[in-house]
Design an enzyme around this catalytic site. Structure first.
Site: not given
Ligand code: PBG
Length: 333
Positions: A202, A241, A256
């Protein structure tokens, strides 16, 4: 390497593109409704803020609205939904206690949906940002996001969600060591069939902006998430990771955001050959939607093209805010 047999004029690649039926026969990838996971935003009954300005077409749903919407998603054949809560401000505390309240919004949503629509898989996001007044995914000491202390509370958060009916725990916090700890916590509670989908790779991305609006954490976020989310410049580190999270017991891994990181999806799939999910995040949705609403591109075609790109890159499933629309489009054929 591809063996080139002969060349033009004996070979004409356009021959197979001549007709719709040949194009269908030679298509290498296909998107099915079985590939879609729909992220759903929950709000409290007394919170009137249903609309999400930066995500036209998506709304925050009360638990009873979500039960209905997920019922419709199930009828379309969508296998799973993922829940995100917009927590009311007074419930946000530095200790993030609300995250482990078995009656919090996400747990109430999980229970109600599990009871009403038992055939749909429920994915629960595990991270503290919806519960933290400063919008960070972990506990803070000054400006530092604490790792091990956060992992402890994430385990308890995973447990309350699993006990409320969550089938897949999806830690999105990027703390080190949380997959192993959550696995042990689940097993210790007799929940060995609860799956873990790790947000393994992520990135610290600008594309999460609209999501933070949706859960009401954007104004609050102090600083950025670069001390725990990955640097967009890195790819080898994503493999590291993923390797660690698999060794710790992840059942699926996620990359992501989605489209800007298709190379990572492909490398993860080639290297590890495990269930690999992609998250087409809020900013990706917003870009396509906004351009379509302006008449600058054909929204439906752009949606379907973006989704097949994930399949081509090797993703098994895609979390996407387009899930319902894409399922409807696929049903039309
Ligand atoms: C936070 C989380 C985020 C998303 C999913 N879980 C945002 C972040 O890390 O700030 C983003 C999902 C999206 O942008 O659609 N734990």
């Amino acid at each position: 390497m591809v063996q080139i047999r002969g060349g033009f004029p004996d070979t004409r690649l356009r021959r197979n593109r001549c007709d719709d039926w040949t194009r269908r026969l030679v298509a290498e990838n296909r998107l099915a409704v079985d590939d879609l996971i729909w992220p759903v935003f929950l709000r409290e009954d007394d919170d009137p803020a249903a609309e999400i300005a930066s995500m036209p077409g998506q709304r925050r749903l009360t638990v009873s609205e979500a039960v209905e919407a997920v019922g419709r998603a199930a009828e379309l054949g969508i296998p799973a939904v993922c829940l995100f809560p917009k927590v009311s401000e007074p419930l946000k505390t530095p200790g993030c206690e609300e995250a482990v309240n078995p009656d919090n919004l996400i747990c109430r949503g999980l229970r109600a949906i599990k009871q009403a629509v038992p055939t749909v898989g429920l994915v629960g996001d595990v991270a503290l940002d919806p519960f933290n007044p400063l919008g960070h995914d972990g506990l803070l000491e000054g400006d530092r996001v604490l790792n091990d202390e956060t992992v402890e509370i994430l385990c308890r958060q995973a447990l309350v969600q699993a006990e409320a009916g969550c089938d897949i725990i999806a830690p999105s916090d990027m703390m080190d060591g949380r997959i192993a700890a959550i696995r042990r916590a689940l097993d210790g509670a007799g929940l060995e069939d609860t799956r873990i989908c790790s947000y393994a790779a992520k990135y610290a991305s600008a594309f999460y902006g609209p999501f933070r609006d949706a859960i009401g954490s954007s104004g609050a976020l102090r600083g950025d998430k670069k001390t725990y989310q990955m640097d967009p410049a890195n790819a080898e580190e994503a493999l590291h990771e993923v390797a660690l999270d698999l060794a710790e017991g992840a059942d699926m891994v996620m990359v992501k955001p989605g489209l800007p990181y298709l190379d990572i999806i492909r490398r993860v799939k080639d290297r590890f050959a495990v269930p690999t999910f992609a998250y087409q995040v809020s900013g990706e949705y917003a870009m396509i939607r906004a351009a379509a609403l302006n008449g600058w591109l054909d929204g439906e075609r752009a949606m379907m093209e973006s989704l097949i790109a994930f399949k081509r890159a090797g993703a098994d499933a895609v979390l996407t805010y387009f899930a319902v629309e894409a399922a409807e489009r696929l049903r039309k054929g």
